[in-house]
Design an enzyme around this catalytic site. Structure first.
Site, PDB file in Angstrom:
ATOM      1  CG  HIS A 180      -1.866   1.188   1.206  1.00  0.00           C
ATOM      2  ND1 HIS A 180      -3.138   1.114   0.680  1.00  0.00           N
ATOM      3  CD2 HIS A 180      -1.713   2.466   1.638  1.00  0.00           C
ATOM      4  CE1 HIS A 180      -3.729   2.293   0.790  1.00  0.00           C
ATOM      5  NE2 HIS A 180      -2.885   3.129   1.368  1.00  0.00           N
ATOM      6  CB  CYS A 181       1.956   3.486  -2.594  1.00  0.00           C
ATOM      7  SG  CYS A 181       2.996   4.946  -2.865  1.00  0.00           S
ATOM      8  CB  VAL A 182       1.215   6.551   2.461  1.00  0.00           C
ATOM      9  CG1 VAL A 182       0.922   5.430   3.427  1.00  0.00           C
ATOM     10  CG2 VAL A 182       2.721   6.829   2.397  1.00  0.00           C
TER      11      VAL A 182
END
Length: 342
Positions: A180-182
């Site tokens: 998951h890429c913030v």
């Protein structure tokens, strides 16, 4: 040390700790996690309990739920860099008659990067639902080590397809989950991995191009000024030839914002370049970040004995089909029909 200074140090620590643990999820017994927990216990002795509770609630909100904070920070950093580049570097380079294409290249790369960012953040990464679960379940085989048959996601209440993982940020299982890429506020999965790779590549190229143009401008300024052939008087009153340290100090005093920006984008280029090479390695070997982390744990730990008679489990990647086919899979994810043909 006064309380305000201690509080600021505490806030900086928990933010850095949250960022590191966000990058390295799921490894609670790692040396990094143990070190952070130990330091947290020491700080908890001098920080009020109520302040600790509020701080960790904010930290959880920032790093463990979907938030547009990092998207806004991403845009603010780009705006600051391009604002400085436009109002000072571009203008000065134009006066020094730099080639127009070289000066416009950062803007062209920025346009491509913004396009990849929008596609990556808005695309469906491969959310597994009841309607597509059966078809996605047939695409990849379970390897029996990282992905076991019959494992049910307790949140989604569905059997997990191979190479999938439940994302606590998005609250759903993702097909061929990477991470998951913030920064894009979205998961990276089978259907947007190509956009993320192009986003990362163009972002690295953008930072590198800005750094090159800025460094070329400062070099040209030094050559035209002839400062390298001069001398200066040191603190002891002695005359010395110009050295690199003096030159850097001189440039920083003359163009402080430009020199600071050059340092920032140079560091950013190195960090992004390393991360880009890592994802290129994952692509050519047909792995995901999640699988890479898990395989290191399974390949190095003698305590994981999933095989009978206490034999150590050694992970072997069964999904690699050669460099070309692995790269093709990133830009054209396989479907059930394509897998049956093979």
């Amino acid at each position: 040390m006064d309380f305000l200074t201690l509080f600021l140090l505490y806030v900086c620590f928990v933010l850095a700790a949250g960022a590191l643990l966000c990058i390295c999820p799921g490894r609670k017994e790692s040396f990094l996690a143990r070190s952070i927990n130990g330091a947290s216990q020491v700080l908890s002795l001098v920080i009020p309990v109520q302040l600790q509770r509020v701080t960790w609630q904010v930290l959880h909100r920032l790093f463990h739920t979907r938030s547009r904070l990092f998207v806004a920070l991403h845009m603010a950093l780009q705006a600051a860099v391009y604002g400085e580049y436009t109002w000072e570097v571009f203008v000065y380079c134009w006066e020094l008659q730099f080639h127009l294409l070289l000066l416009l290249l950062p803007y062209l790369l920025l346009a491509g990067n913004v396009g990849c960012f929008v596609l990556c953040s808005r695309a469906n990464p491969g959310i597994i639902t009841k309607s597509n679960h059966a078809s996605l379940f047939k695409i990849y085989a379970h390897d029996g080590v990282l992905f076991q048959k019959g494992v049910v996601c307790p949140t989604c209440n569905m059997e997990k397809p191979a190479r999938s993982k439940h994302c606590s940020f998005c609250g759903a299982c993702v097909h061929r989950f990477d991470h998951h890429c913030v920064w894009v506020n979205n998961c990276i999965g089978a259907f947007n991995a190509k956009y993320f790779f192009l986003y990362l590549l163009t972002l690295t190229a953008t930072a590198g191009t800005v750094a090159i143009v800025t460094a070329a401008f400062l070099t040209q300024v030094v050559l035209l000024s002839g400062v390298m052939h001069g001398s200066y008087i040191d603190d002891q009153g002695q005359e010395r030839a110009v050295e690199i340290l003096f030159l850097v100090q001189h440039l920083f005093l003359t163009f402080p914002r430009i020199v600071f920006m050059l340092g920032f984008v140079t560091l950013l280029t190195l960090v992004l370049g390393t991360y880009c090479c890592f994802h290129l390695y994952l692509a050519v070997t047909n792995r995901t970040s999640n699988e890479w982390y898990k395989s290191r744990r399974y390949g190095c730990s003698p305590q994981l004995t999933l095989q009978p008679h206490g034999r150590r489990v050694v992970y072997e990647n069964i999904y690699s089909k050669g460099i070309w086919m692995n790269l093709k899979e990133i830009f054209k994810p396989p479907t059930v029909l394509e897998r049956k043909k093979k």
